[in-house]
Design a protein around this motif. Structure first.
Motif, short mmCIF file in Angstrom:
data_model
loop_
_atom_site.label_atom_id
_atom_site.label_comp_id
_atom_site.label_asym_id
_atom_site.label_seq_id
_atom_site.Cartn_x
_atom_site.Cartn_y
_atom_site.Cartn_z
N GLU A 133 -6.36 -23.51 -3.20
CA GLU A 133 -6.61 -24.09 -4.52
C GLU A 133 -8.06 -23.88 -4.95
OE1 GLU A 133 -3.74 -27.84 -5.02
OE2 GLU A 133 -4.77 -27.81 -3.09
N MET A 187 3.39 -22.90 -2.01
CA MET A 187 3.36 -22.49 -3.41
C MET A 187 2.97 -23.64 -4.34
SD MET A 187 7.47 -22.07 -4.02
CE MET A 187 7.35 -21.79 -5.78
N ARG A 190 -6.89 -14.24 -6.54
CA ARG A 190 -5.45 -14.24 -6.33
C ARG A 190 -5.20 -14.73 -4.91
NH1 ARG A 190 -2.35 -9.53 -6.44
NH2 ARG A 190 -0.61 -10.61 -7.44
N THR A 191 -4.17 -15.53 -4.71
CA THR A 191 -3.94 -16.17 -3.42
C THR A 191 -2.53 -15.90 -2.93
OG1 THR A 191 -3.29 -18.24 -4.51
CG2 THR A 191 -5.61 -18.01 -3.88
N ASN A 195 8.57 -17.14 -2.68
CA ASN A 195 8.24 -17.92 -3.88
C ASN A 195 9.33 -18.94 -4.20
OD1 ASN A 195 5.76 -16.56 -4.26
ND2 ASN A 195 6.81 -14.88 -5.29
N GLN A 218 -0.32 -18.46 -4.91
CA GLN A 218 0.40 -17.88 -6.05
C GLN A 218 1.50 -16.93 -5.61
OE1 GLN A 218 -3.39 -16.45 -7.35
NE2 GLN A 218 -3.35 -17.69 -9.21
N ASP A 219 1.37 -16.37 -4.43
CA ASP A 219 2.43 -15.53 -3.85
C ASP A 219 2.72 -16.06 -2.47
OD1 ASP A 219 4.23 -13.29 -4.06
OD2 ASP A 219 2.99 -12.26 -2.58
N ARG A 279 -8.24 -20.07 -5.75
CA ARG A 279 -7.46 -19.77 -6.96
C ARG A 279 -8.21 -20.20 -8.22
NH1 ARG A 279 -2.94 -23.93 -7.90
NH2 ARG A 279 -4.88 -25.06 -8.40
#
Length: 593
Positions: free
Chosen positions: A116, A142, A124-125, A178, A147-148, A119
């Motif tokens: 967090e 997630m 990009r995480t 995801n 994010q992925d 991000r």
């Protein structure tokens, strides 16, 4: 659910970047990318560079030669507590994640993770592999900044949280991509690295910084499904140089086969590390990408741990030490090392330090940055105490199964991870690790003043971490019926156990839920094997529904329930042949929204 506050600011050499202001491409280019690789149950001695004469790790050995190194780095005795500490920079007792299963390996969703932080700083995480801090909203990776996400459920493949039909499959597993169950082709460790490298490639093409967390479930058991070619090679190996105990011939044969399987998984991880570095080289990212490698706890058998003693679940050093390899050619010289006391709680502040992300006042971290030790800006840091404690049960007990470290001292009370409590007065052990790393000479009687001082330090720590929140050790709840997760798969990993052995077929438990609003749900009961005919009673508060279970039918036991808003407890009592047990899994699907 409460929203998390904005907790970060980005600090660069020219000033402060406020949240919401975009980062220029030039500034972003100066920041390092970050990759953290953590293996599961690989012990601190399972590396060639740590002196292991049997298990082959040539790629990690080469990484070690090119990297900075912390030789006195500590982790927790078991999986989930280490992961909570690593993700938050806080002791896991602050996070509600206190054990490895039955609802106690769930981290409070209010915790702010490194994903967090990064991000929100424009990174990009992505996570690939093992999360182990909650399988449902709002506890999933997630939901916690990634994010992925390509992960397995629970604490490992081969546990009751496996997707139905893919139980125990390290090869061709069904993973959670995801949030969606996704059948895959290949060996699990290879799949994690493949997905991570795809994510890195996408980030590079988008000219974006990335944080990639690769957390393998290897070499965690079960050991039935391992890389076959490597296993066949290791079957020919003599493992006696890394055995701790003498074994009779039959037992030696069994242990050697298990070690061949574990070694195959470790060497497979090593090969993937080599593939990862080749990818970074091809993308021109090796110089300014931080790559960290560590293991999450001690080894999963009694085997070589260097000059220490112990294994996974032990609070002796062999159970809680990991090498920490820190590869960052742009800032960290090859071969630079430090023996300053450090731990998993330090990784988040160190990486944020390297990335120029400042934690604001009021957000409490327990860790500190060790980056100056590796960049050469410092050779020492202020003296400190680090406490590592983990045992079974719903709430920590003072003095139960802990180790306190303050160089050179170790105060330890090794009462056993598998026990929920211990009885009687504590009997502390004291060791001078600078002279006695194997903990052979208990100095508690010779230095009662040191024991008393360190005990006071532990008491202050325990009081502090136990008072982070009101009702500090209450288990987190699974939130159902939201747009984030309309279909909630409830497993024995996260139930609150009430009957039998937690994962045994005849066991039972309840799930602690929260519904933000009233809703209509389909409820499906799933059994792990063909059941006899029976009756299931589903209870949520004052609501009760009965289902007849036909013989031989594992799935398809479905009913509808209208659930109220608020905190709920879901119980399912299934009676077979006059005996009550729980289901294998329950699937709740919101129908009216």
């Amino acid at each position: 659910m409460q929203r998390k506050p904005v907790v970060l600011a980005i600090v660069f050499f020219f000033g402060v970047l406020l949240p919401g202001i975009s980062i220029s491409r030039a500034v972003a280019a100066e920041r390092p990318n970050v990759i953290v690789i953590m293996s599961d149950d690989q012990g601190g001695g399972d590396y060639g560079f740590m002196g292991n004469p049997v298990i082959r790790t040539p790629e990690l050995d080469a990484m070690h030669r090119r990297s900075g190194f912390l030789s006195k780095f500590y982790v927790s005795p078991v999986c989930a507590p280490t992961r909570a500490c690593l993700m938050t920079g806080r002791y896991n007792y602050r996070t509600r994640c206190i054990d490895t299963y039955i609802g106690r390996a769930m981290m409070d969703s209010d915790e702010v993770t490194i994903a967090e932080f990064l991000r929100d700083a424009g990174y990009r995480t992505g996570i690939y592999g093992k999360w182990h801090m909650g399988d449902n909203y709002p506890l999933r990776a997630m939901d916690q900044g990634f994010q992925d996400s390509l992960v397995h459920r629970g604490g490992g493949i081969g546990q009751p949280s496996d997707p139905v039909g893919a139980e125990g499959k390290y090869t061709d597993p069904t993973l959670i991509k995801n949030g969606e169950e996704t059948p895959m082709k290949g060996y699990c460790t290879d799949l994690y690295f493949d997905a991570a490298m795809d994510f890195i490639d996408e980030s590079a093409r988008a000219d974006k910084n990335f944080f990639t967390y690769i957390a393998t479930n290897a070499p965690h058991g079960p050991f039935h499904d391992v890389p076959e070619a490597l296993y066949q090679e290791y079957r020919k190996v003599d493992f006696s140089p890394i055995l701790v105990n003498q074994l009779n011939p039959k037992r030696l044969e069994q242990e050697s086969d298990k070690l061949a399987r574990i070694a195959a998984m470790i060497t497979n991880i090593d090969q993937n590390v080599g593939r990862l570095f080749k990818k970074l080289d091809a993308l021109g990212l090796s110089e300014n990408t931080i790559v960290v490698y560590l293991n999450d706890n001690g080894p999963n058998t009694m085997r070589y741990v260097g000059d220490m003693r112990g294994m996974k679940s032990h609070v002796d050093d062999g159970g809680i030490r990991s090498p920490l390899v820190f590869h960052w050619p742009a800032k960290v010289a090859a071969g630079r090392s430090s023996d300053v006391l450090s731990a998993h709680i330090d990784l988040l502040p160190t990486l944020l330090d390297a990335c120029g992300v400042a934690v604001p006042d009021g957000h409490k971290l327990d860790g500190r940055s060790f980056l100056p030790l590796l960049t050469g800006d410092a050779t020492s840091l202020p003296r400190r105490q680090i406490v590592l404690q983990t045992h079974r049960g719903n709430e920590p007990q003072r003095y139960h199964h802990f180790a306190l470290h303050e160089e050179p001292w170790k105060l330890v009370h090794p009462t056993g991870f598998g026990k929920e409590s211990f009885a009687g007065e504590p009997s502390f052990q004291l060791y001078d690790l600078s002279k006695d790393p194997r903990q052979s000479n208990n100095l508690a009687k010779q230095h009662p003043d040191v024991v008393q001082r360190l005990k006071q330090g532990y008491d202050a720590w325990f009081k502090d971490v136990s008072s982070t929140r009101p009702d500090n050790y209450a288990p987190p709840r699974i939130v159902i019926g939201t747009e984030h997760e309309r279909r909630s798969v409830l497993t024995r990993q996260d139930w609150r156990h009430i009957q039998g052995r937690p994962w045994a077929g005849n066991s039972n438990g309840v799930w602690l839920l929260e519904a933000p609003e009233p809703g209509s749900y389909e409820v499906e009961l799933i059994f792990a094997s063909d059941p006899p005919a029976g009756t299931a009673t589903i209870t949520v508060g004052k609501l009760t529904e009965t289902l007849e279970i036909p013989a031989g039918q594992r799935r398809g036991h479905v009913t509808d329930l209208s659930l109220p808003a608020g905190q709920l407890t879901l119980a399912v009592d299934v009676v077979f042949d006059g005996k009550t047990q729980g289901p294998h899994q329950v699937i709740l699907t919101r129908r009216d929204k």
